[in-house]
Design a protein around this motif. Structure first.
Motif, mmCIF file in Angstrom:
data_model
loop_
_atom_site.group_PDB
_atom_site.id
_atom_site.type_symbol
_atom_site.label_atom_id
_atom_site.label_comp_id
_atom_site.label_asym_id
_atom_site.label_seq_id
_atom_site.Cartn_x
_atom_site.Cartn_y
_atom_site.Cartn_z
ATOM 1 N N PHE B 98 60.611 76.065 122.612
ATOM 2 C CA PHE B 98 60.714 75.850 121.159
ATOM 3 C C PHE B 98 61.736 76.776 120.485
ATOM 4 O O PHE B 98 62.629 76.325 119.782
ATOM 5 N N GLY B 99 61.584 78.067 120.750
ATOM 6 C CA GLY B 99 62.462 79.047 120.098
ATOM 7 C C GLY B 99 63.929 78.833 120.460
ATOM 8 O O GLY B 99 64.817 79.001 119.626
ATOM 9 N N LEU B 100 64.168 78.443 121.714
ATOM 10 C CA LEU B 100 65.548 78.231 122.157
ATOM 11 C C LEU B 100 66.117 76.967 121.522
ATOM 12 O O LEU B 100 67.279 76.923 121.131
ATOM 13 N N ARG B 101 65.267 75.934 121.411
ATOM 14 C CA ARG B 101 65.740 74.681 120.801
ATOM 15 C C ARG B 101 66.102 74.908 119.349
ATOM 16 O O ARG B 101 67.091 74.378 118.851
ATOM 17 N N ILE B 102 65.220 75.681 118.655
ATOM 18 C CA ILE B 102 65.473 75.980 117.251
ATOM 19 C C ILE B 102 66.837 76.649 117.114
ATOM 20 O O ILE B 102 67.578 76.407 116.176
ATOM 21 N N ARG B 103 67.161 77.493 118.096
ATOM 22 C CA ARG B 103 68.445 78.201 118.040
ATOM 23 C C ARG B 103 69.578 77.393 118.640
ATOM 24 O O ARG B 103 70.672 77.910 118.877
ATOM 25 N N LYS B 104 69.279 76.136 118.956
ATOM 26 C CA LYS B 104 70.303 75.214 119.461
ATOM 27 C C LYS B 104 71.035 75.756 120.693
ATOM 28 O O LYS B 104 72.266 75.691 120.792
ATOM 29 N N GLU B 105 70.263 76.297 121.623
ATOM 30 C CA GLU B 105 70.847 76.736 122.888
ATOM 31 C C GLU B 105 71.176 75.488 123.721
ATOM 32 O O GLU B 105 70.638 74.411 123.475
ATOM 33 N N SER B 106 72.020 75.645 124.735
ATOM 34 C CA SER B 106 72.404 74.488 125.545
ATOM 35 C C SER B 106 71.223 74.041 126.399
ATOM 36 O O SER B 106 70.348 74.842 126.748
ATOM 37 N N LYS B 107 71.244 72.758 126.737
ATOM 38 C CA LYS B 107 70.131 72.186 127.500
ATOM 39 C C LYS B 107 69.971 72.872 128.853
ATOM 40 O O LYS B 107 68.855 73.128 129.297
ATOM 41 N N GLU B 108 71.085 73.162 129.490
ATOM 42 C CA GLU B 108 71.028 73.787 130.821
ATOM 43 C C GLU B 108 70.379 75.177 130.707
ATOM 44 O O GLU B 108 69.526 75.529 131.511
#
Lengths: 331, 367
Positions: B98-108
């Motif tokens: 969740f936290g990484l998605r919110i920060r728009k990190e890459s899918k990989e």
């Protein structure tokens, strides 16, 4: 020692009733068990009684009269005395252009209501939830709840006045831009938007209460955790609030689909006129005109029964689909 | 240096102050536990560090940067909540991500990180499950996974084990300790459970009523509590305390109570203080049980002896107040059965001022 403690100590000294019944239950027959249960919990059933009586008197007893849909009903012979007519009224019904038109209108108006009317309370609730100023929030809520408490007759009066070609606010504003007055309520193409819009105005605010309650039930730590993770308010609304109230939305949707054919009947009666029948006449108004005004009780009962069966099938289908795909269901 | 520094941190709700100016320096990679009874302001302090509560006064710096007015997401902290704060509609993998998605990190990057965290926490078999299908311990592990996946500078734990049963709590406690060793991140942990504080902390901060009572390593606090509050809070069973009056004895100061006398260690602060009222603190573990013939015996009214296997708890009364002794059982059962009191080495008795509750200076027990 407080009173509570004393009561607690006393309760602890008494033999627990559950224990006694648990020991004896194995020896009892099913009927005896039910009697035992009723003896123990009779107060609860007394509380339930008024609702059961109401259901029997107003919903189940009238079902006896449904049989006239299959009879050649005469007021003088009564329900039991009238001869059977088989499916004759249903054949007539489906051969009747007016009924088919009413059915089509019902489906279209319900569909518009679902598409435009169903999301509105959800959007309103989400918006209310974002308002931080309590004073503003409460005032805004009161204003949107208000139309719900106004009688449909008054609402219809307001709508008629608003859309009146001579003094209505809508035509007045249009007049400022040089548009000629439109006789909205006599134009079939305008009936549905006006009707659906009125429904939204009247009920969306009040219906949003259910969603606001659901939103209030979402654990605040979910938001706090999201804040620490760096979520914006917009992301929290989409990723936390909306998914959290989804079960409520689905339940409301199932109920809504079940009531789909129950288009707000008095509002239609109040707003429509022969000039707009072609888009405004729905099954319920058709039944009203045929049955009550035209005295064809058996024919109207057949139409009503058809309506009920379709509603039943719709709600069952919606519930089953929802149960299968979202783990949420009404029963 | 990803340390956390609190200088005169105050929290006030209108005119009511709940945290009264806290000074605390948490060093890089240190595991600091804030402990205290409910309502002592420990959670509020933690929430101020996280940015969930506004700081009314004082300065908070993380990694050398003042962050009083910095949004939580930009403080580079991660928080683990008591009730897990998992999203019920997302599965374990999505919760962790969740936290990484919110920060728009890459899918990989997200996939890699989730896999890694899953491995660290032993969550790999459960990645597809929803929180509702997990046990309490697994949920708490997912909550920790959500925190560590972002590799923050500082971890904040708000009573993360309170919702677990006793056995699981012990297990998770060890896991948190191991995790801290492995990741080496600065951690601030709030709990009301002194055992958690003792076992996890590099340093413990004991709080009460919005103030810090004492800061120190677990053993420092256990052996040398600064006041009666800390003495009573840490240790299980807690330190026994009773009132006494100082008189002079042949070998230094003596405490008198209830017609009995007990030898105290020589302290400068006790010189010439005949008649001074004090509170004596005696750890349940520091006494030797004795029968009535023992010299310097302090007599007790013994109520009950609880034998727990290798050790026993003796519940007794001294001047009407409960007095507990914890002692080994092996080879001692005869003495235990005939117990009528205890003896204790003078340097193991803590002397507190009766009015202020502060420990008298000069009493230091080495670890």
């Amino acid at each position: 020692m407080t009173m509570e403690n004393e009561a607690g100590a006393e309760a602890a000294n008494r033999p627990a009733p559950a224990d006694r019944t648990a020991r004896n239950y194995g020896d009892l027959s099913r009927v005896e068990r039910i009697i035992e249960h009723l003896k123990r919990e009779w107060q609860l059933y007394v509380l339930l009684l008024p609702t059961i009586v109401w259901l029997l008197v107003f919903l189940y007893k009238p079902m006896y009269g449904l049989q006239i849909a299959f009879k050649d009903y005469s007021v003088f012979r009564g329900v039991a005395g009238s001869p059977w007519a088989g499916l004759e009224h249903f054949y007539t019904l489906f051969g009747n252009d007016q009924f088919l038109r009413a059915l089509k209108n019902t489906v279209i108006i319900s569909f518009y209501g679902l598409i435009f009317g169903f999301p509105m309370p959800i959007i309103l609730a989400l918006m209310f939830n974002e308002i931080l100023n309590q004073m503003f929030k409460k005032t805004a809520q009161t204003i949107v709840y208000l139309p719900h408490f106004i009688s449909s007759v008054i609402i219809a009066g307001i709508v008629m006045t608003a859309f009146s070609p001579s003094a209505g606010i809508v035509n007045t504003v249009m007049g400022w831009f040089g548009v000629d007055p439109v006789y909205f309520l006599t134009k079939p193409e305008w009936f549905r938007p006006i009707f659906v819009g009125t429904g939204i105005w009247q009920e969306a605010g009040f219906q949003s209460i259910v969603y606001l309650a659901a939103i209030a039930g979402v654990s605040p730590t979910l938001y706090e955790s999201a804040v620490v993770d760096g979520a914006s308010r917009w992301q929290m609304m989409w990723k936390i609030t909306l998914p959290s109230i989804l079960p409520t939305i689905i339940i409301m949707l199932i109920i809504r689909i079940g009531n789909m054919l129950e288009v707000s009947f008095e509002m239609i009666i109040l707003l429509y006129q022969p000039a707009t029948y072609q888009t405004a006449d729905v099954v319920n108004t058709f039944i009203y005109r045929q049955g009550i005004q035209g005295g064809q009780y058996d024919f109207a009962a057949a139409a009503g029964l058809f309506n009920a069966v379709v509603a039943f099938v719709l709600v069952m289908t919606a519930n089953t689909i929802s149960k299968r795909y979202s783990r949420t269901s009404l029963w | 240096m990803s340390g956390v520094n609190l200088e005169g941190i105050v929290k006030a709700y209108g005119p009511i102050q709940v945290v009264h100016g806290i000074d605390l320096e948490v060093k890089e990679k240190e595991f600091v536990v804030l402990v205290g009874p409910s309502g002592c302001g420990k959670s509020t302090t933690l929430r101020m560090i996280a940015g969930l509560e506004e700081i009314s006064d004082g300065a908070l710096t993380i990694d050398g940067r003042m962050v009083n007015r910095v949004a939580p997401k930009d403080r580079d902290v991660a928080m683990v909540f008591q009730n897990y704060a998992l999203y019920p509609h997302l599965n374990v993998a999505d919760n962790i991500a969740f936290g990484l998605r919110i920060r728009k990190e890459s899918k990989e990057h997200i996939a890699e990180s989730v896999e890694e965290v899953g491995n660290i926490l032993g969550l790999t078999p459960y990645l597809e499950r929803r929180p509702a299908d997990l046990s309490g311990g697994q949920r708490q592990r997912v909550a920790m996974g959500r925190a560590i996946v972002r590799r923050p500078k500082v971890f904040l734990f708000d009573e993360p084990l309170s919702n677990l049963d006793a056995k699981l709590r012990t297990q998770m406690r060890a896991e948190i300790k191991r995790l801290h060793k492995r990741l080496g991140a600065t951690s601030i942990y709030v709990t009301h459970d002194q055992i958690e504080a003792m076992t996890l902390a590099d340093r413990i901060v004991v709080m009460s009523d919005g103030r810090i009572e004492q800061i120190g390593s677990p053993m420092e606090l256990f052996l040398n509590p600064a006041n009666t509050f800390v003495a009573g809070f840490l240790g299980s069973p807690p330190m026994n305390m009773f009132d006494a009056t100082i008189t002079a004895g042949e070998q230094g100061p003596v405490a008198e109570f209830d017609g009995q006398r007990i030898q105290l260690q020589k302290l400068e602060s006790l010189a010439n203080s005949e008649g001074r009222k004090v509170k004596l603190g005696i750890r349940p573990e520091f006494v030797s049980v004795a029968d009535q013939d023992a010299p310097n015996l302090v007599k007790l009214d013994v109520d009950l002896i609880e034998t727990l296997g290798s050790e026993a708890l003796i519940h007794a009364h001294l001047m009407g107040d409960p007095f507990v002794i914890r002692t080994n059982t092996v080879g001692q059962m005869n003495i235990l059965n005939g117990i009528s009191g205890f003896t204790i080495e003078p340097h193991l008795i803590k002397v507190f001022d009766a009015e202020t509750g502060q420990a008298l200076p000069g009493q230091v027990l080495e670890q």
